[in-house]
Enzyme design. Sequence first.
Site, short mmCIF file in Angstrom:
data_model
loop_
_atom_site.label_atom_id
_atom_site.label_comp_id
_atom_site.label_asym_id
_atom_site.label_seq_id
_atom_site.Cartn_x
_atom_site.Cartn_y
_atom_site.Cartn_z
N ALA A 1 -14.70 23.59 -8.92
CA ALA A 1 -13.28 23.94 -8.75
C ALA A 1 -12.47 23.52 -9.97
O ALA A 1 -11.59 24.25 -10.44
CB ALA A 1 -12.72 23.28 -7.49
N ASP A 2 -12.77 22.34 -10.50
CA ASP A 2 -12.07 21.85 -11.69
C ASP A 2 -12.38 22.70 -12.91
O ASP A 2 -11.47 23.14 -13.62
CB ASP A 2 -12.46 20.40 -11.97
CG ASP A 2 -11.61 19.40 -11.21
OD1 ASP A 2 -10.45 19.72 -10.90
OD2 ASP A 2 -12.11 18.31 -10.92
N TYR A 3 -13.65 22.90 -13.19
CA TYR A 3 -14.02 23.65 -14.39
C TYR A 3 -13.55 25.11 -14.30
O TYR A 3 -13.07 25.68 -15.28
CB TYR A 3 -15.53 23.58 -14.62
CG TYR A 3 -15.99 22.27 -15.19
CD1 TYR A 3 -15.77 21.95 -16.54
CD2 TYR A 3 -16.63 21.32 -14.39
CE1 TYR A 3 -16.18 20.73 -17.06
CE2 TYR A 3 -17.05 20.10 -14.92
CZ TYR A 3 -16.82 19.81 -16.25
OH TYR A 3 -17.22 18.60 -16.76
#
Length: 403
Positions: A168-170
């Site tokens: 989700a972050d990347y």
Amino acid sequence: MAGALDGIKILECSEMIAAPFAGMHLGDLGADIIKVEPPGGEPWRLNTQFMPTESRTFLALNRNKRDLAIDLKTAAGQAVIHELVPSMDVVIVNYRPDTPAKLGIDYETLHALNPRIIYMENTAMGRRGPQSHRPGYDLVAQAMTGLLITGGRKDADGLPLPLTPAIADYGTGLTMAFAICAALFARERTGEGQKVEATLLATSLALQGGGFMRTAVDTGGSIEGTVAATGGDARAAQAYYRAYATKDSMIAVACLTPVLRRKMAEAMGIHDVRHERQIRRDSEEGIRVAHEVTAAITERMAERTTAEWLEVLDGAGVPAGPVNDIKDLPDDPQVLANDLVVTLPHPLVESVSMVGPVIRMHGTPTAAQFGPPTLGQHNDEILGELGYDAERIAALRADGVIK
């Protein structure tokens, strides 16, 4: 030749993964990035340090940036940022929704200083709705958006395991980078800046598009080629889309069409009655045949090495590849042939070898400009560009405003 974003100045007020990942790639495109950190360093810099204020997690996300270690909880620190903003094209902010205003870096404040500013804000759940107040990390976003279950990984107790790396972050980092480029393009047309919002919520849902989608007509509850569970029947049903042990290592096969599945079975000498007639996947016969085929492929794969099977499967046009360990890939011939390794100097660890630019542009080349910064490495340089003399800089340092 200059990069596509040559001359674009970006102020990155960020921490952890998503926004730093975005900033790093914008730097590959030629942008001048100033990363703003608290004097003690942002959390990812302090995560599993190999020396004080240096960690692998930070190094991997922060090349191409000059570092300004400054206390934004002080009036003097905020004043420095407010002096920088008029000369910036983009500000990236990556905090919980209530934090920017406390630090004097909210959109209203910065837009008043520079109406042409592109203000890129990332939050976990967005600024609206009953969950907007929540601080969020990748795991929380995976949990709240169903991604944790969709990933299909479970521990021995049946509890879901997070997808790694922090998808989700990347994914949001890449979303932020293309959104900033789009906003800059729009500004070229209109002359106006704008606020742009990204969320871990939106990215996590977008990654599950088919699972999230609803239709007026029942189209079935699963997507061919995906696994929503990890039980034996689910694994067997994916005989043509999974990893197998070979004689010496492992191989992954990915046959998502009937034609490819038939090619694989023929190349391996496996008989699969499903290629001769339709059988419901969830019927007793369908489950039995799935287990039989999976067992047959498992047995055959163990008879040859990965290299031998790749030769067979490549010859048959079957998508397959070796299962590699990330630690071996910096020396992989395919990785090297595509210029995906860059080595950059670093004042503390001498050099950093890392994944290079992820895209290649032939007219405006991408390039890793320089290595990740040490904490506060460019304080004097950045403040000097604002017109601060040595005495004023020394006073800020003595007051603890800068590191």
